[in-house]
Design a protein around this motif. Structure first.
Motif, PDB file in Angstrom:
ATOM      1  N   VAL A   1       0.835  -1.202   0.000  1.00  0.00           N
ATOM      2  CA  VAL A   1       0.000   0.000   0.000  1.00  0.00           C
ATOM      3  C   VAL A   1       0.871   1.253   0.000  1.00  0.00           C
ATOM      4  N   ALA A   2       1.938   1.248   0.793  1.00  0.00           N
ATOM      5  CA  ALA A   2       2.837   2.408   0.833  1.00  0.00           C
ATOM      6  C   ALA A   2       3.491   2.637  -0.517  1.00  0.00           C
ATOM      7  N   ARG A   3       3.916   1.570  -1.204  1.00  0.00           N
ATOM      8  CA  ARG A   3       4.522   1.720  -2.530  1.00  0.00           C
ATOM      9  C   ARG A   3       3.516   2.245  -3.546  1.00  0.00           C
ATOM     10  N   GLU A   4       2.293   1.715  -3.494  1.00  0.00           N
ATOM     11  CA  GLU A   4       1.276   2.176  -4.434  1.00  0.00           C
ATOM     12  C   GLU A   4       0.933   3.639  -4.192  1.00  0.00           C
ATOM     13  N   TRP A   5       0.884   4.060  -2.936  1.00  0.00           N
ATOM     14  CA  TRP A   5       0.597   5.453  -2.612  1.00  0.00           C
ATOM     15  C   TRP A   5       1.717   6.353  -3.129  1.00  0.00           C
ATOM     16  N   ARG A   6       2.982   5.931  -2.946  1.00  0.00           N
ATOM     17  CA  ARG A   6       4.122   6.704  -3.445  1.00  0.00           C
ATOM     18  C   ARG A   6       4.081   6.810  -4.972  1.00  0.00           C
ATOM     19  N   ASP A   7       3.805   5.702  -5.638  1.00  0.00           N
ATOM     20  CA  ASP A   7       3.722   5.726  -7.099  1.00  0.00           C
ATOM     21  C   ASP A   7       2.597   6.639  -7.577  1.00  0.00           C
ATOM     22  N   TYR A   8       1.473   6.613  -6.881  1.00  0.00           N
ATOM     23  CA  TYR A   8       0.349   7.469  -7.261  1.00  0.00           C
ATOM     24  C   TYR A   8       0.715   8.947  -7.094  1.00  0.00           C
ATOM     25  N   ARG A   9       1.406   9.292  -5.994  1.00  0.00           N
ATOM     26  CA  ARG A   9       1.836  10.677  -5.774  1.00  0.00           C
ATOM     27  C   ARG A   9       2.815  11.114  -6.870  1.00  0.00           C
ATOM     28  N   GLN A  10       3.721  10.236  -7.267  1.00  0.00           N
ATOM     29  CA  GLN A  10       4.651  10.564  -8.337  1.00  0.00           C
ATOM     30  C   GLN A  10       3.898  10.744  -9.661  1.00  0.00           C
ATOM     31  N   PHE A  11       2.908   9.931  -9.902  1.00  0.00           N
ATOM     32  CA  PHE A  11       2.094  10.058 -11.105  1.00  0.00           C
ATOM     33  C   PHE A  11       1.368  11.400 -11.136  1.00  0.00           C
ATOM     34  N   LEU A  12       0.795  11.800 -10.002  1.00  0.00           N
ATOM     35  CA  LEU A  12       0.127  13.100  -9.932  1.00  0.00           C
ATOM     36  C   LEU A  12       1.112  14.241 -10.143  1.00  0.00           C
ATOM     37  N   ALA A  13       2.337  14.094  -9.649  1.00  0.00           N
ATOM     38  CA  ALA A  13       3.348  15.127  -9.848  1.00  0.00           C
ATOM     39  C   ALA A  13       3.689  15.267 -11.326  1.00  0.00           C
ATOM     40  N   VAL A  14       3.787  14.161 -12.024  1.00  0.00           N
ATOM     41  CA  VAL A  14       4.088  14.204 -13.458  1.00  0.00           C
ATOM     42  C   VAL A  14       2.940  14.859 -14.218  1.00  0.00           C
ATOM     43  N   LEU A  15       1.712  14.540 -13.851  1.00  0.00           N
ATOM     44  CA  LEU A  15       0.567  15.160 -14.514  1.00  0.00           C
ATOM     45  C   LEU A  15       0.521  16.667 -14.286  1.00  0.00           C
ATOM     46  N   ALA A  16       0.973  17.101 -13.107  1.00  0.00           N
ATOM     47  CA  ALA A  16       0.984  18.528 -12.789  1.00  0.00           C
ATOM     48  C   ALA A  16       2.254  19.204 -13.294  1.00  0.00           C
ATOM     49  N   GLU A  17       3.083  18.465 -14.038  1.00  0.00           N
ATOM     50  CA  GLU A  17       4.344  18.957 -14.609  1.00  0.00           C
ATOM     51  C   GLU A  17       5.303  19.458 -13.528  1.00  0.00           C
ATOM     52  N   ARG A  18       5.368  18.698 -12.433  1.00  0.00           N
ATOM     53  CA  ARG A  18       6.346  18.947 -11.375  1.00  0.00           C
ATOM     54  C   ARG A  18       7.334  17.793 -11.384  1.00  0.00           C
ATOM     55  N   PRO A  19       8.532  17.995 -10.821  1.00  0.00           N
ATOM     56  CA  PRO A  19       9.467  16.869 -10.772  1.00  0.00           C
ATOM     57  C   PRO A  19       8.908  15.748  -9.894  1.00  0.00           C
ATOM     58  N   ALA A  20       9.011  14.529 -10.388  1.00  0.00           N
ATOM     59  CA  ALA A  20       8.469  13.388  -9.651  1.00  0.00           C
ATOM     60  C   ALA A  20       9.434  12.888  -8.587  1.00  0.00           C
ATOM     61  N   HIS A  21      10.722  13.130  -8.753  1.00  0.00           N
ATOM     62  CA  HIS A  21      11.717  12.659  -7.793  1.00  0.00           C
ATOM     63  C   HIS A  21      12.484  13.838  -7.222  1.00  0.00           C
ATOM     64  N   GLY A  22      12.856  13.734  -5.978  1.00  0.00           N
ATOM     65  CA  GLY A  22      13.701  14.744  -5.368  1.00  0.00           C
ATOM     66  C   GLY A  22      12.983  16.011  -4.952  1.00  0.00           C
ATOM     67  N   ARG A  23      11.658  15.961  -4.823  1.00  0.00           N
ATOM     68  CA  ARG A  23      10.922  17.170  -4.469  1.00  0.00           C
ATOM     69  C   ARG A  23      11.239  17.621  -3.052  1.00  0.00           C
ATOM     70  N   ILE A  24      11.409  16.683  -2.130  1.00  0.00           N
ATOM     71  CA  ILE A  24      11.706  17.041  -0.743  1.00  0.00           C
ATOM     72  C   ILE A  24      13.097  17.650  -0.659  1.00  0.00           C
ATOM     73  N   ARG A  25      14.043  17.070  -1.365  1.00  0.00           N
ATOM     74  CA  ARG A  25      15.405  17.601  -1.352  1.00  0.00           C
ATOM     75  C   ARG A  25      15.438  19.023  -1.925  1.00  0.00           C
ATOM     76  N   LEU A  26      14.710  19.254  -3.009  1.00  0.00           N
ATOM     77  CA  LEU A  26      14.674  20.595  -3.590  1.00  0.00           C
ATOM     78  C   LEU A  26      14.018  21.597  -2.645  1.00  0.00           C
ATOM     79  N   ALA A  27      12.952  21.194  -2.003  1.00  0.00           N
ATOM     80  CA  ALA A  27      12.271  22.088  -1.070  1.00  0.00           C
ATOM     81  C   ALA A  27      13.159  22.390   0.133  1.00  0.00           C
ATOM     82  N   ARG A  28      13.850  21.392   0.632  1.00  0.00           N
ATOM     83  CA  ARG A  28      14.756  21.605   1.762  1.00  0.00           C
ATOM     84  C   ARG A  28      15.888  22.542   1.360  1.00  0.00           C
TER      85      ARG A  28
END
Length: 71
Positions: free
Chosen positions: A32-59
């Protein structure tokens, strides 16, 4: 009734009816945790945001804010 008690009751009922036992509580939490992470990454791609490294960039933005020029 706790989760464990409910699981034991369901297991007993399944055994009495000759059905397969239900999965143990917490057996699929990682999936469930993996599917939730994949879904969040999918939504990020649809919103044209980077799918990986978002926390690192924000920090990095928080730790090193841009200097504002007063031109």
């Amino acid at each position: 009734m706790s989760i464990t008690q409910q699981y034991l009751l369901d297991t007993y009922r399944a055994q009495q009816l000759g059905e397969p036992a239900p999965p143990a509580p917490g057996a699929h939490e990682w999936q469930v945790a993996r599917e939730w992470r994949d879904y969040r990454q999918f939504l990020a791609v649809l919103a044209e945001r980077p799918a990986h490294g978002r926390i690192r960039l924000a920090r990095g933005r928080w730790l090193r804010p841009r200097s504002r020029s007063t031109c």
